[in-house]
Design a protein around this motif. Structure first.
Motif, mmCIF file in Angstrom:
data_model
loop_
_atom_site.group_PDB
_atom_site.id
_atom_site.type_symbol
_atom_site.label_atom_id
_atom_site.label_comp_id
_atom_site.label_asym_id
_atom_site.label_seq_id
_atom_site.Cartn_x
_atom_site.Cartn_y
_atom_site.Cartn_z
ATOM 1 N N PRO A 245 0.815 -1.230 0.000
ATOM 2 C CA PRO A 245 0.000 0.000 0.000
ATOM 3 C C PRO A 245 0.841 1.270 0.000
ATOM 4 O O PRO A 245 0.390 2.291 -0.511
ATOM 5 N N ILE A 246 2.044 1.219 0.584
ATOM 6 C CA ILE A 246 2.866 2.425 0.666
ATOM 7 C C ILE A 246 3.269 2.929 -0.719
ATOM 8 O O ILE A 246 3.560 4.118 -0.900
ATOM 9 N N LEU A 247 3.269 2.049 -1.711
ATOM 10 C CA LEU A 247 3.664 2.433 -3.069
ATOM 11 C C LEU A 247 2.477 2.818 -3.948
ATOM 12 O O LEU A 247 2.668 3.366 -5.032
ATOM 13 N N ARG A 248 1.271 2.556 -3.507
ATOM 14 C CA ARG A 248 0.109 2.780 -4.359
ATOM 15 C C ARG A 248 -0.138 4.244 -4.713
ATOM 16 O O ARG A 248 -0.652 4.519 -5.795
ATOM 17 N N PRO A 249 0.174 5.223 -3.845
ATOM 18 C CA PRO A 249 -0.016 6.613 -4.277
ATOM 19 C C PRO A 249 0.797 6.996 -5.517
ATOM 20 O O PRO A 249 0.417 7.907 -6.242
ATOM 21 N N SER A 250 1.896 6.299 -5.742
ATOM 22 C CA SER A 250 2.718 6.598 -6.924
ATOM 23 C C SER A 250 2.528 5.552 -8.019
ATOM 24 O O SER A 250 3.361 5.416 -8.913
ATOM 25 N N LEU A 251 1.399 4.832 -7.984
ATOM 26 C CA LEU A 251 1.172 3.758 -8.949
ATOM 27 C C LEU A 251 1.063 4.275 -10.378
ATOM 28 O O LEU A 251 1.597 3.683 -11.311
ATOM 29 N N THR A 252 0.378 5.398 -10.564
ATOM 30 C CA THR A 252 0.246 5.942 -11.912
ATOM 31 C C THR A 252 1.601 6.350 -12.476
ATOM 32 O O THR A 252 1.883 6.141 -13.657
ATOM 33 N N SER A 253 2.446 6.931 -11.644
ATOM 34 C CA SER A 253 3.792 7.293 -12.091
ATOM 35 C C SER A 253 4.585 6.049 -12.478
ATOM 36 O O SER A 253 5.325 6.049 -13.469
ATOM 37 N N LEU A 254 4.418 4.975 -11.700
ATOM 38 C CA LEU A 254 5.121 3.733 -12.009
ATOM 39 C C LEU A 254 4.574 3.094 -13.284
ATOM 40 O O LEU A 254 5.317 2.448 -14.029
ATOM 41 N N LEU A 255 3.284 3.272 -13.538
ATOM 42 C CA LEU A 255 2.714 2.781 -14.791
ATOM 43 C C LEU A 255 3.298 3.537 -15.980
ATOM 44 O O LEU A 255 3.565 2.940 -17.035
ATOM 45 N N CYS A 256 3.477 4.838 -15.817
ATOM 46 C CA CYS A 256 4.134 5.621 -16.876
ATOM 47 C C CYS A 256 5.536 5.094 -17.132
ATOM 48 O O CYS A 256 5.950 4.933 -18.285
ATOM 49 N N LEU A 257 6.258 4.818 -16.052
ATOM 50 C CA LEU A 257 7.612 4.304 -16.191
ATOM 51 C C LEU A 257 7.604 2.936 -16.853
ATOM 52 O O LEU A 257 8.438 2.647 -17.728
#
Length: 290
Positions: A245-257
């Protein structure tokens, strides 16, 4: 699949969504011609007569499937609206997930094929055939598509349950038995790539006195290095974000990557090697002599 801030007030969310649209748009503009040209060269020059060429062709197809799913992501983050149906949202989401999964498997099979060609060039000839490669490819695509069935059903139920009219801003709550699938797959494929890299490096180190083949050895190791980079930068972070869960706020950014991987396949994998422009039989015979 992802959590966006579309619809929120403030300039920061608007700038963030604009950045997402620009990244996905850039990947689309670069990925389409690069992978289309790669696929054309592979089909024209390599003729699918070696397992390596078969896996590369399917890797390019996987990247092209990702690219064709990006226009709606660009539209969504640029406008903040989703004009299509829930079914279209599910299909586009599955195409994105399938790219990470199929690409990780195809890259791993390429590593295993190079391992067999370098470490066991004679003993592996009966295994390294195009027919065996096509059987493996068929099983890979079947496996990936079958996994879409429970995920699509779960995603559809969540969208209907929460009466969601948008797509990518919806934070899906994956079923407990499904959310570990992708991280486990990526970790397994990464472990196989690490083992292949270590074995090939050890084998080539024993043959350093063959100065005439040093350049080819560097190219072989560069293939494995690039494969590891693909996993650690593009596949692993977004897979872990689904679980932690700690990484989910940046999930969209990680999807871009993660989407950028389809641009690095042709740029850093195909065009970095002279063998990409040669007939595959020449590449394999050169590797076997090492």
């Amino acid at each position: 699949m992802c959590n966006s801030t579309v619809g929120e007030n403030g300039t920061v969310p608007e700038m963030r969504n604009t950045a997402y649209a620009l990244v996905f748009g850039s990947v689309m503009v670069l990925g389409l011609p690069l992978n289309a040209v790669s696929l054309w060269i592979l089909l024209r020059r390599h003729s699918l007569k070696s397992p390596n060429a078969v896996f590369m062709v399917n890797l390019a197809i996987s990247d092209l499937l990702l690219v064709i799913s990006l226009p709606m992501r660009v539209y969504f983050y640029a406008t903040g609206t989703w004009p299509l149906s829930t079914t279209a949202c599910i299909w586009i989401t599955m195409l994105f997930r399938n790219n990470i999964r199929s690409s990780s498997i195809f890259i791993t099979f390429i590593s295993v094929d190079r391992l067999l060609a370098v470490v066991y060039p004679l003993k592996s000839r009966h295994l390294r055939t195009s027919s065996n490669a096509w059987r493996a490819v068929a099983l890979i695509w079947l496996f990936v598509v079958v996994m879409n069935i429970p995920e699509s059903v779960n995603f559809s139920r969540e969208l209907i349950k929460h009466n969601e009219s948008t797509c990518f801003e919806f934070r899906q709550r994956p079923h407990s038995s499904l959310k570990y699938f992708q991280p486990l797959l990526v970790f397994t494929m990464l472990a196989v790539n690490v083992v292949c890299t270590a074995l090939v490096s050890w084998t080539l180190r024993r043959r350093l006195n063959d100065s005439a083949r040093v350049h080819n050895k560097v190219n072989v190791m560069l293939i494995f290095a690039l494969n590891l980079i693909m996993f650690t930068i593009f596949f692993l972070p977004v897979s872990l974000a689904v679980v932690f869960p700690i990484l989910r706020p940046s999930l969209t950014s990680l999807l871009c990557l993660a989407s950028v991987n389809c641009c690095f396949d042709p740029l850093l994998y195909y065009y970095s090697f002279d063998g990409f422009w040669k007939k595959q039989e020449e590449v394999d015979s050169s590797t076997a002599r090492e």
